[in-house]
Design an enzyme around this catalytic site. Structure first.
Site, PDB file in Angstrom:
ATOM      1  N   ASP A 138       0.871  -1.166   0.000  1.00 34.59           N
ATOM      2  CA  ASP A 138       0.000   0.000   0.000  1.00 34.59           C
ATOM      3  C   ASP A 138       0.914   1.223   0.000  1.00 34.59           C
ATOM      4  O   ASP A 138       2.139   1.099  -0.052  1.00 34.59           O
ATOM      5  CB  ASP A 138      -0.998  -0.008   1.161  1.00 34.59           C
ATOM      6  CG  ASP A 138      -0.334  -0.025   2.539  1.00 34.59           C
ATOM      7  OD1 ASP A 138       0.849   0.349   2.656  1.00 34.59           O
ATOM      8  OD2 ASP A 138      -1.017  -0.395   3.520  1.00 34.59           O
ATOM      9  N   CYS A 139       0.344   2.422   0.049  1.00 31.71           N
ATOM     10  CA  CYS A 139       1.172   3.618  -0.182  1.00 31.71           C
ATOM     11  C   CYS A 139       2.253   3.788   0.877  1.00 31.71           C
ATOM     12  O   CYS A 139       3.434   3.990   0.562  1.00 31.71           O
ATOM     13  CB  CYS A 139       0.297   4.867  -0.263  1.00 31.71           C
ATOM     14  SG  CYS A 139      -0.529   5.352   1.277  1.00 31.71           S
ATOM     15  N   SER A 140       1.889   3.698   2.158  1.00 34.20           N
ATOM     16  CA  SER A 140       2.870   3.912   3.225  1.00 34.20           C
ATOM     17  C   SER A 140       3.749   2.686   3.427  1.00 34.20           C
ATOM     18  O   SER A 140       4.891   2.814   3.890  1.00 34.20           O
ATOM     19  CB  SER A 140       2.161   4.284   4.527  1.00 34.20           C
ATOM     20  OG  SER A 140       1.194   3.308   4.881  1.00 34.20           O
TER      21      SER A 140
ATOM     22  N   HIS B 157       4.725   6.261  -6.385  1.00 37.88           N
ATOM     23  CA  HIS B 157       3.845   5.877  -5.274  1.00 37.88           C
ATOM     24  C   HIS B 157       3.071   4.618  -5.636  1.00 37.88           C
ATOM     25  O   HIS B 157       3.056   4.183  -6.786  1.00 37.88           O
ATOM     26  CB  HIS B 157       2.873   7.016  -4.942  1.00 37.88           C
ATOM     27  CG  HIS B 157       1.929   7.377  -6.065  1.00 37.88           C
ATOM     28  ND1 HIS B 157       0.633   7.758  -5.860  1.00 37.88           N
ATOM     29  CD2 HIS B 157       2.085   7.406  -7.418  1.00 37.88           C
ATOM     30  CE1 HIS B 157       0.035   8.026  -7.004  1.00 37.88           C
ATOM     31  NE2 HIS B 157       0.902   7.818  -7.979  1.00 37.88           N
TER      32      HIS B 157
ATOM     33  N   HIS C  45      -2.612   9.611   1.983  1.00 38.96           N
ATOM     34  CA  HIS C  45      -1.748   9.065   0.928  1.00 38.96           C
ATOM     35  C   HIS C  45      -0.368   9.690   1.016  1.00 38.96           C
ATOM     36  O   HIS C  45      -0.216  10.846   1.445  1.00 38.96           O
ATOM     37  CB  HIS C  45      -2.351   9.338  -0.449  1.00 38.96           C
ATOM     38  CG  HIS C  45      -1.632   8.632  -1.571  1.00 38.96           C
ATOM     39  ND1 HIS C  45      -1.588   7.259  -1.671  1.00 38.96           N
ATOM     40  CD2 HIS C  45      -0.912   9.114  -2.622  1.00 38.96           C
ATOM     41  CE1 HIS C  45      -0.886   6.924  -2.744  1.00 38.96           C
ATOM     42  NE2 HIS C  45      -0.461   8.033  -3.326  1.00 38.96           N
TER      43      HIS C  45
END
Length: 296
Positions: free
Chosen positions: A201-203, A266, A254
């Site tokens: 996922d993004c993080s 990203h 995000h």
């Protein structure tokens, strides 16, 4: 068209088996594939190895399974038992080793990692340009490397740049960005924070990339916004973290890595993949919240 449409990493002893779910619409895997699975597996072997170099450079892949649905239609062993002529050759013993505790960046396109400090020893692993590795020793111009899976080996110092106090911020940023781009095309996976999850996922993506370069980030995007130091939007530099609110209400949801020139890399959303995006569009400018500098 890619020869595969998805993948999964499955733990396999001290490494992983890479399951590639084939795209039956490609030429290599048309209906006649089953009649010549072995030959077709050999045909795409170089594509598979290229995929591993680009996406799994820091993961030990023991073997690859080619899947059509739930059916295994081909296998490729990447680490066969290599008796080669290692037993016949008797390399000289390694000279005295000076202990080190630092990291280094690979500068060669590919770099052999050997079981001892000379070319007389067999190859145990291959490193790729931009890889950052832990250095634990030195002997006669060779550096002893400790991989993330615990294995140790040796590579020539001629192709390793020590990341000591003299390393500039630009060099650190360049290495991190080059590494982040090796994951282009990796699927978005909710909760994913390593290649073993099949994606990010993004993080999870930002935490993993920065973690591989010695920087600790919080796990969630809004919490990563407290890491590092604040950067004004007008002063953004490559390597900075940029934060957005998908809802447009200022609440961070995000994060991406700024590449310069208005671009970021990203992992956007379910059904998408790690990609490079233009942040100067009205969509992203209206959702921008803040930025943080991790690499000082």
């Amino acid at each position: 068209m890619d020869f595969y449409k998805n993948y999964r990493l499955v733990e396999d002893g001290d490494g992983f088996t890479l399951e590639l779910y084939l795209n039956p619409g490609t030429e290599e895997f048309a209906s006649e594939f089953l009649a010549g699975a072995k030959e077709t597996t050999i045909k795409v072997e170089e594509q598979i190895k290229k995929l591993i170099r680009e996406k799994f450079s820091d993961v030990k892949i023991n073997s690859v399974k080619l899947m059509l649905g739930t059916m295994v239609v081909g296998t490729l062993s990447l680490f066969p038992v290599a008796a080669t002529n290692a037993a016949a050759a008797t390399p000289a013993k390694t000279s005295s080793v000076a202990s080190l505790n630092t990291t280094a960046t690979v500068t060669a396109t590919s770099l052999n990692m050997r079981t001892g400090a000379s070319t007389a020893y067999p190859i145990m692993h291959v490193l790729w340009k931009g890889n950052v590795v832990k250095i634990i020793g030195e002997s006669n111009g060779w550096y002893q490397i400790k991989l993330t899976d615990g294995r140790t080996g040796w590579s020539s110092g001629q192709y390793l740049k020590l990341n000591n106090q003299q390393t500039t911020r630009q060099e650190k940023v360049d290495a991190l960005i080059a590494y982040s781009k090796t994951f282009l095309g990796t699927p978005y996976v909710y909760g994913g924070d390593s290649p073993s999850d099949g994606g990010f996922d993004c993080s999870g993506f930002t935490q993993y990339v920065f973690g591989k370069h010695g920087y600790t980030l919080n796990r969630i995007s809004k919490d990563q916004a407290s890491n590092g130091t604040f950067v004004a939007k007008a002063n953004l530099q490559p390597g900075d973290l940029v934060f957005y609110s998908f809802e447009g209400n200022g609440v961070i949801s995000h994060v991406g890595i700024y590449l310069g020139g208005g671009k970021m890399i990203h992992s956007p959303k379910t059904g998408d993949t790690v990609k490079i995006t233009d942040t100067t569009t009205s969509y992203w400018t209206s959702r921008y919240v803040t930025a943080r500098r991790i690499i000082q």
